[in-house]
Design a protein around this motif. Structure first.
Motif, mmCIF file in Angstrom:
data_model
loop_
_atom_site.group_PDB
_atom_site.id
_atom_site.type_symbol
_atom_site.label_atom_id
_atom_site.label_comp_id
_atom_site.label_asym_id
_atom_site.label_seq_id
_atom_site.Cartn_x
_atom_site.Cartn_y
_atom_site.Cartn_z
ATOM 1 N N ILE A 174 1.075 -0.995 0.531
ATOM 2 C CA ILE A 174 -0.355 0.000 0.265
ATOM 3 C C ILE A 174 0.655 1.385 0.312
ATOM 4 C CG2 ILE A 174 -0.812 -0.057 2.592
ATOM 5 C CD1 ILE A 174 -2.682 1.262 0.242
ATOM 6 N N ASP A 175 1.883 0.976 0.963
ATOM 7 C CA ASP A 175 2.959 2.482 0.842
ATOM 8 C C ASP A 175 3.031 2.554 -1.189
ATOM 9 O OD1 ASP A 175 2.835 2.105 3.164
ATOM 10 O OD2 ASP A 175 4.962 1.035 3.239
ATOM 11 N N GLN A 176 3.353 2.036 -1.778
ATOM 12 C CA GLN A 176 3.645 1.809 -3.298
ATOM 13 C C GLN A 176 2.664 2.555 -3.806
ATOM 14 O OE1 GLN A 176 3.832 -1.346 -6.706
ATOM 15 N NE2 GLN A 176 5.915 -0.151 -6.884
ATOM 16 N N VAL A 177 1.037 2.056 -3.086
ATOM 17 C CA VAL A 177 0.084 3.013 -4.355
ATOM 18 C C VAL A 177 -0.154 4.217 -3.800
ATOM 19 C CG1 VAL A 177 -2.643 2.797 -3.936
ATOM 20 C CG2 VAL A 177 -1.184 0.493 -3.785
ATOM 21 N N LYS A 178 -0.007 3.924 -2.353
ATOM 22 C CA LYS A 178 -0.010 5.821 -2.287
ATOM 23 C C LYS A 178 2.016 6.309 -2.726
ATOM 24 C CE LYS A 178 -1.540 4.795 2.450
ATOM 25 N NZ LYS A 178 -1.243 4.588 4.107
ATOM 26 N N GLU A 179 2.222 6.006 -2.860
ATOM 27 C CA GLU A 179 3.076 6.653 -3.933
ATOM 28 C C GLU A 179 3.267 6.860 -5.485
ATOM 29 O OE1 GLU A 179 8.155 5.761 -5.808
ATOM 30 O OE2 GLU A 179 7.357 5.111 -3.440
ATOM 31 N N LEU A 180 2.788 6.469 -5.929
ATOM 32 C CA LEU A 180 2.657 5.980 -6.851
ATOM 33 C C LEU A 180 0.889 6.201 -8.197
ATOM 34 C CD1 LEU A 180 4.120 3.012 -8.549
ATOM 35 C CD2 LEU A 180 5.499 5.040 -8.944
ATOM 36 N N GLY A 181 0.152 6.605 -6.496
ATOM 37 C CA GLY A 181 -1.037 7.412 -7.396
ATOM 38 C C GLY A 181 -1.958 6.289 -8.173
ATOM 39 N N ASP A 182 -2.431 7.066 -9.503
ATOM 40 C CA ASP A 182 -3.165 6.198 -10.642
ATOM 41 C C ASP A 182 -2.145 5.564 -11.172
ATOM 42 O OD1 ASP A 182 -5.100 7.490 -9.968
ATOM 43 O OD2 ASP A 182 -5.489 8.937 -11.229
ATOM 44 N N ASP A 183 -0.493 5.708 -11.543
ATOM 45 C CA ASP A 183 0.758 4.776 -12.040
ATOM 46 C C ASP A 183 0.680 3.929 -11.138
ATOM 47 O OD1 ASP A 183 0.719 6.912 -14.542
ATOM 48 O OD2 ASP A 183 2.594 8.381 -12.722
ATOM 49 N N PHE A 184 -0.082 3.235 -10.287
ATOM 50 C CA PHE A 184 0.638 1.985 -8.975
ATOM 51 C C PHE A 184 -0.081 0.963 -10.700
ATOM 52 C CE2 PHE A 184 -1.025 -1.312 -6.971
ATOM 53 C CZ PHE A 184 -0.569 -1.493 -6.680
ATOM 54 N N GLY A 185 0.916 0.264 -10.714
ATOM 55 C CA GLY A 185 0.425 -1.087 -11.756
ATOM 56 C C GLY A 185 1.327 -0.615 -13.216
ATOM 57 N N VAL A 186 1.350 0.461 -13.606
ATOM 58 C CA VAL A 186 2.215 1.190 -14.222
ATOM 59 C C VAL A 186 3.539 1.396 -14.797
ATOM 60 C CG1 VAL A 186 1.756 2.763 -16.427
ATOM 61 C CG2 VAL A 186 -0.910 2.061 -15.022
ATOM 62 N N LYS A 187 3.251 1.964 -13.243
ATOM 63 C CA LYS A 187 4.891 2.120 -13.569
ATOM 64 C C LYS A 187 5.967 1.147 -12.604
ATOM 65 C CE LYS A 187 4.949 7.431 -14.952
ATOM 66 N NZ LYS A 187 5.246 8.501 -14.449
ATOM 67 N N GLY A 188 5.156 0.884 -11.999
ATOM 68 C CA GLY A 188 5.288 0.047 -10.669
ATOM 69 C C GLY A 188 4.993 -1.129 -10.104
#
Length: 535
Positions: free
Chosen positions: A175-189
Motif C-alpha cells: 500500500i505504501d507504493q500505491v500511495k507513492e504512485l497514485g494512478d501510476d500504480f501498476g503502470v510504472k511499478g
C-alpha cells in the motif's frame, strides 16, 4: 623525452578490451544472466489486481505477487502460500489466517498482516472503483491481530472464499507504493512478494520481470519453491500466430501458451520443442440466447437449435481436434459439477430431432428452405467476436440452415463488441469464460441482479436467486453442491445457452528450456513461473 614501455600485441589488447575487469584482476567470472522470453498476444491497460480482470493482467500478477492461498493443478485442492494455515469459525463468517514470517516484498519491505488488511481495504474502497468485489465476499472487516495473524470477517458466509483467494484479484499489494504512485500504480511499478519483480513495462511491447532472489515460499506442488531458475523474464507481445510459432522454433522466443491449434501437432513433432497440457483447465465457449427477445424466448426453438449444432465438428474444425466438445455449461471435472442432473438429451448433434421439435412447435419450411410461423421467419441475429469465433459462427450458421433456421452474424473486434453487447440489440451472443468452480460460473451469469451484464441472457428466476444465496452461504461442501446442482439442472433444462467446446491449455517451451508444467488457473498457464528452467 620518451619513456619506454613493455611491448604488447594487438591481439592481447583486443582480448583485454573484451574481458571484464574481474577476469583481468584474476577473480572468478560471474555467471551469465539468464533471460527467457515469453510470447503472448495482447497486453493489459495496467497491472493492478483491483482494477483489471484481464488474463494478461493475471499472467504477470501471479508471478510478481502472491495470494494468501494457492490452487493445485487439480484446480480443487487449496495449498498454503502467504498464509501457512487457517481456520474457519462454525458459522462460516470468520477466517483466521496465520501468515509466514519470512516473506518480503521485492523492495525489501517485510510482509505482515497489515499488508493483507490494506490490500482488501483498498479493493473495497469505493474510491478505488475496484472490479469483481463480490469475489472478496461480504466483508465486515479485515483485522491485523498481530504481525502474522489476520482475521477476515464476513457478514455472510462465503463458501468459495478460499477458491477465490487463489485468483489474482486477491494479490497482496504494498500500500505504501500505491500511495507513492497514485494512478501510476501498476503502470510504472508493482512491488509484490512473488518469485519475480516488476522491472519495466513498455505497453503493447514488453514487460520485463527480474528474479526475486529472496523468494522461497512458493506453493508446495512446485518442485522448486524458489527462487526462480532464471534471472529475467521478458513478456513480449507477438500478435501474429505465425510469428509465435516461428519464434518458438528459432529461439526468438522461449515459451508461449498462445499456440494456434493448427500448430500443436507440428510443435509436438519437433524433438527440440516440448508441449505440455494442463491436467485440468476450465474455459468454456458458448453461445447464449437473449431469452427476452421474440423467437429466442421460445424454449422449443432454443432446444431445437441446441440439437442443430455439431459440437464435435467445431472441436475438430476450428480447434483442430484439440478442444473437447461441450454438452454442458461447465466442465464435468470442475468442483460441484452436477453429473447426474444435466439432461444430456438436450445437447449434442441431432438435426432430425431438431426438425421434429420445430415442426411440432409450428415452424414450417417455406419455399426458400427456411421456417416460418405466423408469417415470421425463423431468423436470429448473433453478435460475435472476431478471430476463431468467426469460424465457429460460420459453422453454426451452416448447421442451423440445415434445420431451417437463419442465423445472421455480425462480427466485431474486441475494442467494439463490449459496447455493442451493452445495447442488448441481439438475439444471440458469443462468449468464452474462465471459472474455478460451478459456483463461480453460476454466480457470474445467472443472478437476476447481474442483468444485463454479464447475465446477458436476462435469466430472472426467484428459485435460482435463492439457490445462489444458499450455495454462497453453505457451511458444508455437501450443502454447497446441493444448491449449485439445482441451479445447473434448471438453467440446462431451459436451454438458454448452446455449449460449444471446453478449451484446453497447452504450453510450449523452446529448445533452450526444459518442459514447463502447464497450470490451468484463470488461463494463466505459467502460473508462478517457478517451472521455467533452462536445460
Amino acid at each position: 623525452m620518451r619513456t619506454s614501455r613493455p611491448a604488447v600485441t594487438m591481439g592481447a589488447l583486443a582480448l583485454a578490451a573484451l574481458l571484464p575487469a574481474s577476469v583481468l584482476m584474476g577473480a572468478a567470472p560471474a555467471a551469465a544472466e539468464t533471460t527467457v522470453t515469453v510470447m503472448r498476444t495482447i497486453d493489459t491497460d495496467r497491472y493492478d489486481p483491483h482494477k483489471s480482470t484481464a488474463r494478461s493482467t493475471a499472467e504477470a500478477l501471479f508471478m510478481v505477487g502472491d495470494t494468501l492461498v494457492s490452487l493445485d493443478p487439480d484446480l480443487k485442492t487449496i495449498h498454503p502460500l502467504l498464509a501457512k494455515s487457517w481456520t474457519v469459525s462454525p458459522d462460516g463468517k470468520l477466517y483466521t489466517f496465520k501468515l509466514r514470517d519470512d516473506v518480503t516484498f521485492c523492495s525489501g519491505k517485510k510482509f505482515t498482516a497489515k499488508d493483507v488488511k490494506a490490500s482488501i481495504d483498498r479493493w473495497l474502497d469505493p474510491e478505488t472503483k475496484g472490479v469483481v468485489k463480490n469475489r472478496a465476499g461480504d466483508v465486515k472487516e479485515v483485522r491485523a491481530v498481530d504481525d502474522y495473524t489476520v482475521e477476515y470477517e464476513l457478514t455472510q458466509p462465503y463458501s468459495e472464499l478460499l477458491y477465490q483467494m487463489t485468483q489474482h484479484f486477491h494479490t497482496i499489494i504494498n500500500i505504501d507504493q500505491v500511495k507513492e504512485l497514485g494512478d501510476d500504480f501498476g503502470v510504472k511499478g508493482f512491488d509484490g512478494t512473488g518469485p519475480y519483480c516488476f522491472e519495466s513495462w513498455e505497453p503493447r511491447n514488453e514487460l520485463v520481470l527480474k528474479k526475486h532472489a529472496a523468494y522461497k515460499w512458493g506453493p508446495a506442488f512446485y518442485g522448486n519453491r524458489g527462487p526462480a531458475k532464471v534471472d529475467k523474464l521478458v513478456w513480449k507481445i507477438i500478435p501474429e500466430d505465425n510469428n509465435r510459432v516461428a519464434g518458438i522454433q528459432s529461439n526468438q522466443g522461449d515459451a508461449t501458451q498462445y499456440i494456434p491449434y493448427w500448430a500443436i501437432d507440428q510443435l509436438e513433432a519437433n524433438p527440440q520443442i516440448s508441449v505440455t497440457k494442463a491436467p485440468n483447465y476450465f474455459w468454456t465457449y458458448f453461445v447464449g440466447f437473449k431469452i427476452t427477445r421474440e423467437i429466442a424466448d421460445d424454449i422449443g426453438v432454443r432446444k431445437a437449435l441446441n440439437l442443430a449444432v455439431d459440437q464435435k465438428a467445431i472441436a475438430e474444425g476450428p480447434f483442430f481436434g484439440k478442444a473437447e466438445p461441450a454438452y454442458s455449461y461447465i466442465h464435468p471435472n470442475v468442483l460441484d459439477y452436477n453429473k447426474d442432473g444435466v439432461d444430456q438429451s438436450i445437447f449434442g448433434y441431432d438435426p432430425e430431432k431438431a426438425k421434429a421439435i420445430l415442426e411440432a412447435a409450428g415452424w414450417k419450411v417455406g419455399n426458400d428452405g427456411f421456417r416460418y410461423k405466423d408469417g415470421k421467419k425463423l431468423h436470429l441475429l448473433a453478435y460475435s467476436f472476431t478471430n476463431i469465433w468467426q469460424q465457429i459462427m460460420e459453422a453454426m450458421q451452416g448447421d442451423m440452415r440445415k434445420v431451417g433456421a437463419e442465423l445472421e452474424i455480425q462480427v466485431f473486434d474486441a475494442t467494439v463488441i463490449w459496447g455493442k453487447l451493452k445495447t442488448q440489440d441481439f438475439d444471440m451472443f458469443t462468449m468464452s469464460y474462465p471459472y474455478v468452480s460451478a459456483g463461480d460460473a453460476m454466480n457470474l451469469y445467472f443472478p437476476s441482479a447481474n442483468r444485463p451484464t454479464p447475465n446477458r441472457v436476462n435469466w430472472a428466476d426467484d428459485e435460482t436467486d435463492q439457490w445462489l444465496l444458499e450455495g454462497r452461504g453453505a457451511l458444508t461442501p455437501e450443502a454447497r453442491y446441493e444448491a449449485y446442482a439445482k441451479i445447473q439442472k434448471k438453467v440446462h433444462d431451459a436451454a438458454i445457452w448452446i455449449p460449444l467446446v471446453h478449451e484446453p491449455m497447452f504450453v510450449a517451451a523452446g529448445p533452450r528450456l526444459k518442459p514447463i508444467p502447464a497450470h490451468g488457473i484463470y488461463g494463466a498457464g505459467l502460473y508462478k513461473g517457478l517451472g521455467i528452467e533452462l536445460k
